[in-house]
Write an enzyme that holds these catalytic residues in place. Structure first.
Site, PDB file in Angstrom:
ATOM      1  N   SER A 154       0.741  -1.435   0.048  1.00 30.42           N
ATOM      2  CA  SER A 154       0.212   0.052   0.028  1.00 30.42           C
ATOM      3  C   SER A 154       0.703   1.191   0.154  1.00 30.42           C
ATOM      4  O   SER A 154       0.165   2.340  -0.402  1.00 30.42           O
ATOM      5  CB  SER A 154      -0.686  -0.140   1.146  1.00 30.42           C
ATOM      6  OG  SER A 154      -0.158  -0.163   2.314  1.00 30.42           O
TER       7      SER A 154
ATOM      8  N   ASP B 268      -3.058   7.463   8.334  1.00 28.81           N
ATOM      9  CA  ASP B 268      -4.085   6.659   9.153  1.00 28.81           C
ATOM     10  C   ASP B 268      -3.137   5.877  10.067  1.00 28.81           C
ATOM     11  O   ASP B 268      -2.016   6.126  10.448  1.00 28.81           O
ATOM     12  CB  ASP B 268      -5.001   5.841   8.187  1.00 28.81           C
ATOM     13  CG  ASP B 268      -4.100   4.841   7.234  1.00 28.81           C
ATOM     14  OD1 ASP B 268      -3.055   4.418   7.671  1.00 28.81           O
ATOM     15  OD2 ASP B 268      -4.843   4.219   6.352  1.00 28.81           O
TER      16      ASP B 268
ATOM     17  N   HIS C 251      -0.279   4.308   7.460  1.00 27.53           N
ATOM     18  CA  HIS C 251       0.105   4.898   6.197  1.00 27.53           C
ATOM     19  C   HIS C 251       0.725   6.281   6.338  1.00 27.53           C
ATOM     20  O   HIS C 251      -0.211   7.198   6.991  1.00 27.53           O
ATOM     21  CB  HIS C 251      -0.809   5.025   5.080  1.00 27.53           C
ATOM     22  CG  HIS C 251      -1.241   3.479   4.891  1.00 27.53           C
ATOM     23  ND1 HIS C 251      -2.389   2.887   5.254  1.00 27.53           N
ATOM     24  CD2 HIS C 251      -0.649   2.418   4.131  1.00 27.53           C
ATOM     25  CE1 HIS C 251      -2.637   1.667   4.742  1.00 27.53           C
ATOM     26  NE2 HIS C 251      -1.477   1.704   4.165  1.00 27.53           N
TER      27      HIS C 251
END
Ligand SMILES: *[C@@H]1O[C@H](CO)[C@@H](O)[C@H](O)[C@H]1NC(C)=O
Ligand SMILES: *[C@@H]1O[C@H](CO)[C@@H](O)[C@H](O)[C@H]1NC(C)=O
Length: 350
Positions: free
Chosen positions: A37, A318, A321
């Site tokens: 990600s 978040d 991340h």
């Protein structure tokens, strides 16, 4: 041999480099990205997975809004492409056109790992590194057709940079939760060895497909991400989960050795080990290294929630991340570590 030409080219080189920057040619013709990600720019949104973030507040600072990037703005792959001089981002493999594929593709998939099973039980149909390599092999078939044959494709593929960011989910999702609850038979040394053995095969497979300039990312201090702090941390504002950081450190040490070993064994290959944000000497404007900028309840930002306004002051977007501001630090460090891959590119003056 025309010696006057040679001497001239020596003096012209800085000028040529300058001109290259002015006319906007990238430092390498193509960039391929593999990873999780930290680099996914829209591959997961077409898959049956819970690891997808194509909703606000994700993308709030990105020109196209929410795209599946796991941050508020640009991710690490976007910023590295910009630093290399590409005038647009490298498209996700899921939707790359023939026109674009000669500049590269991004295979990244949120939740994915070095191990095939990483992310599957938690997130469903994510794209493991092995499957990303299969996608790259399919891309090469297209590139070979576009360039009219294997020789031209081989030449082209050898000039690209390949950036690989993997291992975060093997630790955060697969190993550390089992390690903390004493439900794994693996010591941190054994688990790092298992990952490195698999990674070694995967990086060789990339080499076999024609890659010669390969940047492999080290892992950041995962024991300092908000998810780990919230689940296993203490209330002490200065501390991180050191057992997590130590496990990752063992992986990084092994990865350094793997990179050196691959450079020794594989002819014409240049592998580099890239450092990441925890090796930064300064965090610029970032003041908050522990809290999430967006509102997190059960995993990821709450859809439609209003994030913090001073996003450039937060390291984390978040619970796992970084913000774009954090990505800028990581990407700049990674780009600088990659210098042997672009600086050694022969410049054909004549
Ligand atoms: C998507 O994945 C879930 C959980 O793995 C499964 O139950 C569901 O049938 C899948 N949906 C499709 C369309 O494949
Ligand atoms: C992008 O790729 C996915 C998966 O391959 C596909 O389902 C979707 O239709 C594509 N979208 C566009 C705009 O091409």
């Amino acid at each position: 041999m025309d010696y006057s030409k040679l001497n001239l080219s020596f003096f012209l080189l800085p000028l040529v480099t300058l001109l290259t920057l002015v006319v906007g040619e990238p430092q390498v013709p193509c960039l391929f990205i593999f990873g999780d990600s930290l680099v996914d720019n829209g591959n997961n949104i077409h898959r049956n997975t819970t690891a997808k973030v194509n909703f606000l507040p994700y993308g709030i600072d990105f020109p196209d809004g929410p795209t599946g990037r796991f941050t508020n703005g640009r991710n690490v792959a976007d910023i590295i492409a910009e630093l290399l001089g590409f005038d647009s981002f490298i498209p996700p493999f899921a939707n790359v056109t023939n026109e674009d594929i000669l500049r590269g593709a991004n295979y990244g998939s949120g939740g994915a790992g070095i191990l095939d099973e990483t992310g599957r039980s938690m997130h469903g149909d994510i794209i493991s590194l092995n499957e990303q390599l299969s996608n790259h092999e399919a891309a090469i078939t297209r590139i070979t057709k576009l360039l009219g044959g294997k020789t031209a494709a081989k030449q082209h593929l050898g000039e690209c940079i390949y950036y690989v960011v993997m291992g975060n989910n093997d630790y955060l999702g697969t190993y550390l939760p089992h390690f903390y609850s004493s439900k794994t038979p693996y010591t941190p040394q054994q688990f790092a060895a298992l990952l490195i053995e698999q990674y070694s095969k995967q990086l060789r497979r990339l080499y076999e497909s024609g890659a010669r300039k390969i940047a492999v990312s080290s892992l950041g201090k995962l024991g300092c991400v908000p998810l780990e702090l919230a689940t296993y941390g203490s209330d002490d504002d200065a501390s991180c989960v050191e057992t997590g950081n130590n496990a990752v450190q063992i992986f990084n040490e092994n990865l350094k050795h793997l990179v050196a070993d691959l450079n020794n064994r594989l002819p014409d290959a240049k592998f580099v080990y890239t450092r990441e944000s925890s090796s930064a000497t300064s965090y610029g404007n970032i003041k908050n290294l522990r809290d999430t900028c967006c509102l997190v309840e059960t995993g990821g930002c709450v859809p439609g929630s209003v994030p913090c306004g001073n996003r450039f002051e937060y390291m984390f977007w978040d619970e796992v991340h970084p913000t774009e501001a954090g990505n800028l630090i990581s990407a700049t460090i990674a780009y600088n570590s990659m210098a042997p891959l672009y600086a050694s590119n022969p410049i054909d003056v004549w």
